[in-house]
Write an enzyme that holds these catalytic residues in place. Sequence first.
Site, PDB file in Angstrom:
ATOM      1  N   HIS A   7     -94.849  -1.850 -57.035  1.00  0.00           N
ATOM      2  CA  HIS A   7     -95.629  -3.316 -56.260  1.00  0.00           C
ATOM      3  C   HIS A   7     -97.277  -3.379 -55.859  1.00  0.00           C
ATOM      4  CE1 HIS A   7     -93.733  -5.756 -53.230  1.00  0.00           C
ATOM      5  NE2 HIS A   7     -94.467  -5.464 -52.389  1.00  0.00           N
ATOM      6  N   GLU A  19     -63.393  -7.849 -43.218  1.00  0.00           N
ATOM      7  CA  GLU A  19     -61.756  -7.797 -43.030  1.00  0.00           C
ATOM      8  C   GLU A  19     -61.278  -8.146 -44.945  1.00  0.00           C
ATOM      9  OE1 GLU A  19     -58.461  -7.698 -40.774  1.00  0.00           O
ATOM     10  OE2 GLU A  19     -60.485  -7.622 -38.709  1.00  0.00           O
ATOM     11  N   ARG A  41     -65.317   0.908 -43.409  1.00  0.00           N
ATOM     12  CA  ARG A  41     -65.873  -0.492 -44.284  1.00  0.00           C
ATOM     13  C   ARG A  41     -67.278  -0.480 -43.855  1.00  0.00           C
ATOM     14  NH1 ARG A  41     -63.632  -4.355 -40.145  1.00  0.00           N
ATOM     15  NH2 ARG A  41     -61.483  -3.926 -41.088  1.00  0.00           N
TER      16      ARG A  41
END
EC number: 2.1.2.13
Length: 662
Positions: free
Chosen positions: A106, A436, A620
């Site tokens: 970097h 969802e 989730r």
Amino acid sequence: MTSKAVVFAYHDIGCTGIEALLNAGYEIAAVFTHADDPRENTFYASVARLCAERGIPLHAPEDVNHPLWLERIRQLRPDFLFSFYYRRLLGAELLACAARGAYNLHGSLLPRYRGRAPANWVLVNGETQTGVTLHRMIERADAGPILAQQAVAIDPEDTALSLHGKLRKAAGALLRDSLPLLALGVLPEVEQDESQASHFGRRTPADGLLDWHRPARQLYDLVRAVTQPYPGAFCQVGEQKLIVWSAEVVAGNHGREPGSVLSCDPLRIACGEDSLVLRFGQRGERGLYLAGTQLATELGLVEGARLRGAACSPQRRTRVLILGVNGFIGNHLSERLLRDGRYEVHGMDIGSDAIERLKADPHFHFVEGDIGIHSEWLEYHVKKCDVILPLVAIATPIEYTRNPLRVFELDFEENLRIVRYCVKYGKRVVFPSTSEVYGMCQDPDFDEDRSNLVVGPINKQRWIYSVSKQLLDRVIWAYGQQGLRFTLFRPFNWMGPRLDRLDSARIGSSRAITQLILHLVEGTPIRLVDGGAQKRCFTDVDDGIEALARIIDNRDGRCDGQIVNIGNPDNEASIRQLGEELLRQFEAHPLRAQFPPFAGFREVESRSFYGDGYQDVAHRKPSIDNARRLLDWQPTIELRETIGKTLDFFLHEALREREAQA
């Protein structure tokens, strides 16, 4: 034994990295690069040419994280992956392909100046030192442990090009010393200090606009940061664009207004502090490279004339239409856009309690109304505005089983009408999909472009919300193939102040954390549905809104036609853990004495809580590679902090309710 590497490289520092690997005795099994963009000034050396000359297999796929490329890389069995100025983020699956680790070079002294264009940003900000860093890659961009660094001094006369040359030499020296030690496994790693981290996004040509109200030193730094081979700093002279390639600072501004021409020989411009001599520049994109004095003649400048810069260039604000502006996302987003200063917000909702603080802003326009009734107003404002966000939806689980047809009518049918208005008038739509839609997907991380969308049987009506949103996603995607500009974003459990209302929680129509807080406020047992084992990744609303604002900004059109998860995979917790942390902070809160004793946890079945049509999912968790790549975005706020400020908001709301009833 020779170490085998797969390399991701671009730019001449990419060439430097490849040469260093070969000199250190690494076997390079393949190199992945980018095809040159014909719109870009490619002043740097070619990785493709170097690989062709060295006989190294070369590829330039659009998506190196695609399963087909992942499998090909796995088959190479690399010991190491290296990224040298490669412009796309490598996903977790790709990083895992390397037996001994993946490493990135970097162009800054991490943890400072993470992100894009660090060499330009350090000059813009007037830094006197930068450098290069070799670090291990993790999922978060530029955040992994550091193996080696080399500092580079920035001289007052350095430009982006001269600094790039210094960084290239530093990179060569750092890799020369580090790569042999890395192959031997004796190069120690040091974790980055997150408290020192800073992050900067991609720069665009528009960022070169000169604001004469700023100090001359800052404008000088901007000029040298974006001078050739970059697009250059610029201002307006009447209707003509003046590009400034070289400048110098002169003390004093004679008390004149910023942007005033103090003299034409040399061409000297008053700034907010001191003044700037324009040494070299050109008129317009196709003009000749001229000295400042000749430029003044060519442009017809005289002493006392005014140049237009950022502060005095008239530019119409982008008009954003937010439907559901009083909702959780809508009110936070409006505040963020108005604070930015580049947007005019038009909103509609059936109430305004959460946006009262915004109504005094002259760039905020609110109408109380219902999208299902006020169709003429709606169509007119879609036609009038530039970006459309239809945030109106029923999004609480108990309503999916209690009122499935109402969910379909509002969440699908009414929103489809808005999408069709966007198609009709050629407007960009930023549409709120939902986490969802992934349903019962079994992937460990839900990926926008590869994960399957799995829902339950028809008799489980809780899926009406998920499939309504999914169908709209598919309709919007199809319209996109016909020219509709769109971005789909999928929030993952955003939380924060003004999430919803305690009154909503009293009738069961709220998010989980509001339900939990209501039990604490009223001294009733916290009900944990199915024991609260379900895991979610909770996202602070400030993090989420920042990502959404970047989608709306849409620099270089990078978000057009994209689907973006917005969530915090590091903030994963079960509902039980959420409740336990809430309880801990509640007991320590200064307002604790105002509320009843804790009544304990109580486990309940989902059927008794939500009704027969409910079905839950165990986890989730989002992949946020798209958000990192497209938005230069990384969530930073820990769950503990988010819980604290959400709890504090609702405790104060509870006391206000109590006072109003007294």
